[in-house]
Write an enzyme that holds these catalytic residues in place. Structure first.
Site, PDB file in Angstrom:
ATOM      1  N   LYS A 103      21.869  12.353-102.675  1.00 39.21           N
ATOM      2  CA  LYS A 103      21.678  13.803-102.782  1.00 39.21           C
ATOM      3  C   LYS A 103      22.557  14.441-103.861  1.00 39.21           C
ATOM      4  O   LYS A 103      22.169  15.420-104.476  1.00 39.21           O
ATOM      5  CB  LYS A 103      21.972  14.472-101.434  1.00 39.21           C
ATOM      6  CG  LYS A 103      21.061  14.034-100.306  1.00 39.21           C
ATOM      7  CD  LYS A 103      19.877  14.953-100.157  1.00 39.21           C
ATOM      8  CE  LYS A 103      18.787  14.432 -99.252  1.00 39.21           C
ATOM      9  NZ  LYS A 103      19.204  13.858 -97.991  1.00 39.21           N
ATOM     10  N   GLU A 135      19.206  24.334 -97.755  1.00 44.09           N
ATOM     11  CA  GLU A 135      18.782  23.917 -96.418  1.00 44.09           C
ATOM     12  C   GLU A 135      19.253  22.482 -96.246  1.00 44.09           C
ATOM     13  O   GLU A 135      19.468  21.776 -97.216  1.00 44.09           O
ATOM     14  CB  GLU A 135      17.254  23.988 -96.301  1.00 44.09           C
ATOM     15  CG  GLU A 135      16.504  22.748 -96.811  1.00 44.09           C
ATOM     16  CD  GLU A 135      16.651  22.484 -98.302  1.00 44.09           C
ATOM     17  OE1 GLU A 135      16.929  23.435 -99.044  1.00 44.09           O
ATOM     18  OE2 GLU A 135      16.494  21.319 -98.736  1.00 44.09           O
ATOM     19  N   SER A 181      19.601   4.545 -99.819  1.00 46.77           N
ATOM     20  CA  SER A 181      19.803   5.965-100.132  1.00 46.77           C
ATOM     21  C   SER A 181      21.113   6.544 -99.615  1.00 46.77           C
ATOM     22  O   SER A 181      21.639   7.483-100.194  1.00 46.77           O
ATOM     23  CB  SER A 181      18.628   6.789 -99.614  1.00 46.77           C
ATOM     24  OG  SER A 181      18.426   6.581 -98.234  1.00 46.77           O
TER      25      SER A 181
HETATM   26  C1  LIG Z   1      18.168  13.211 -97.131  1.00 46.85           C
HETATM   27  C2  LIG Z   1      18.119  11.773 -97.059  1.00 46.85           C
HETATM   28  C3  LIG Z   1      16.908  11.059 -97.158  1.00 46.85           C
HETATM   29  C4  LIG Z   1      15.580  11.739 -97.226  1.00 46.85           C
HETATM   30  O1  LIG Z   1      15.396  12.603 -98.307  1.00 46.85           O
HETATM   31  P1  LIG Z   1      14.522  12.213 -99.579  1.00 46.85           P
HETATM   32  O2  LIG Z   1      14.422  13.484-100.323  1.00 46.85           O
HETATM   33  O3  LIG Z   1      13.199  11.740 -99.068  1.00 46.85           O
HETATM   34  O4  LIG Z   1      15.241  11.165-100.316  1.00 46.85           O
HETATM   35  C5  LIG Z   1      16.960   9.688 -97.184  1.00 46.85           C
HETATM   36  N1  LIG Z   1      18.120   9.011 -97.072  1.00 46.85           N
HETATM   37  C6  LIG Z   1      19.298   9.655 -96.944  1.00 46.85           C
HETATM   38  C7  LIG Z   1      20.546   8.850 -96.812  1.00 46.85           C
HETATM   39  C8  LIG Z   1      19.342  11.045 -96.943  1.00 46.85           C
HETATM   40  O5  LIG Z   1      20.514  11.657 -96.822  1.00 46.85           O
END
Ligand SMILES: *Cc1c(COP(=O)(O)O)cnc(C)c1O
Length: 400
Positions: free
Chosen positions: A93, A115, A381
């Protein structure tokens, strides 16, 4: 030879029939200003220099591309992990919030709203606001505030005000509604940092571009490790779709690369408690763009459900709606239970505790087919520290 795909947003913000900017009159000046300036602004050498320097020295990029030896042995293929969990604040993020705070500064904005679902975007936004000294207000569903307590504490520590969203399912969709309401009331001095590739044009494209650093790095990292700059498949979880968009971005038009988008099935796709938008969704408009969303026949948004707050959203970004609709990407859905099992397995096989969102992507490996020479990149992610309460409940259940 690869076919010449041309997947890109058009001038009006569409990918095929998905996208656009469906917004209230009051937000037209803001959206117009962003739309007319974002490409030039972010292509400016001074902007790029500042963005790249912060990604390097503040976020800690490039994030490693790690060969997961034991996972690879288990699955009988070659699995690489793109380690976005090692970024400052623990997820992808921050790539986007760094970009957008630089945009906000150049637009002369004094107040930032956001948000958040799991709290990762809220933390990433609170972080960049502290970094540049801007006021920060984060809207978060009351349910998410309860299940993501460590991130709420982080945001407050960083000086942000966390405002609970009390309507609907009290999760991400409702927090987004509150943030939009705030922006309508404060259009002059406020920039809204949207946390995924959702919302009205130009947000989906702008956020995808900031996140595209993920696949930009993957290209040279694969080249360095394997002597070829592309994998056979990229697997990423999709809430709104920003980590997937970043991981896919430089391969969108390269059909040698399978793109696998993993959604949350919650208690099961047909259980009525799910967030598997690509299966359950139909075309409609949510949060300013035409996309796939879970809705009733008369257009009421269906409350989504996932154990993972970051995937608990009834829509997907317009790019992903297009990729899935055109069959450029495959969609796989994974239940809460399978995601928890995959988190545990990843932790004990690689010594990496993934976020619950990311655990869905790991679980998708069980549903995919591949050969022994294939190269699969999983976009890791985020890290799982924020989800330790859910993991503890799961472990206690296994023990009992
Ligand atoms: C917010 C988040 C997601 C989902 O958001 P995307 O916009 O689809 O990437 C996925 N993995 C993590 C660790 C997150 O914090």
């Amino acid at each position: 030879m690869t076919k010449n795909l041309q997947i890109d947003v058009d001038e009006r913000g569409y990918y095929g029939r998905f996208g656009g900017a469906y917004i209230p009159e009051m937000l037209h000046p803001n959206i117009e200003q962003l739309k007319n300036t974002y490409r030039e602004m972010t292509a400016d050498p001074d902007f790029k220099k500042e963005f790249d320097a912060l990604l390097k020295d503040y976020v800690g990029r490039p994030s490693p591309l790690y060969f997961a030896k034991r996972l690879s042995e288990h699955y009988g293929t070659n699995i690489y992990l793109k380690r976005e969990d090692l970024n400052h604040t623990g997820a992808h993020k921050i790539n986007n919030t760094i970009g957008q705070i630089l945009v906000a500064q150049r637009l002369g904005k004094k107040r930032i709203i956001a948000e958040t679902g799991a709290g990762q975007h809220g933390v990433a936004t609170a972080t960049v606001c502290a970094l540049v000294g801007l006021q920060c207000i984060v809207y978060m569903g009351e349910v998410d505030i309860a299940r993501q307590a460590p991130n709420v504490a982080r945001m407050r520590m960083l000086g942000a005000e966390v405002r609970p969203a009390l309507s609907g399912s009290k999760t991400l969709k409702d927090a987004t509604n509150e943030a939009i309401r705030d922006w309508i009331n404060n259009p002059e001095d406020t920039h809204y940092i949207i946390g995924s590739v959702v919302g009205p044009h130009p947000y989906p494209d702008m956020v995808a571009r900031f996140q595209s650093v993920i696949s930009e790095e993957m290209k040279w990292q694969l080249q360095e490790k394997l002597g070829r700059d592309y994998p056979d498949a990229i697997v990423a979880c999709v809430g709104g779709g920003s980590n997937a968009a970043g991981a896919f971005y430089h391969y969108l038009n390269d059909e040698r690369v399978r793109l696998v988008a993993v959604e949350a099935a919650g208690l099961g796709v047909d259980s009525g408690e799910s967030a598997a938008t690509s299966v359950l969704g139909t075309e409609g408009i949510i949060h300013g763009s035409r996309t796939l969303l879970m809705q009733t026949e008369d257009g009421q948004v269906i409350e989504p459900y996932s154990i993972s707050a970051g995937l608990d959203y009834p829509g997907i970004g317009p790019l992903h709606a297009f990729l899935i609709d055109s069959k450029r990407a495959e969609a796989i859905s994974v239940t809460d239970e399978d995601a928890l099992a995959a988190a545990l397995f990843t932790a004990r096989t690689e010594g990496i505790i993934p976020a619950l969102e990311t655990a869905h992507a790991f679980s998708a490996l069980d549903q995919m087919e591949y050969g022994p020479d294939d190269v699969i990149v999983v976009c890791l992610s985020g890290r799982g520290d924020k989800d330790l309460a859910a993991f503890t409940t799961y472990l206690n259940g296994l023990a009992g």
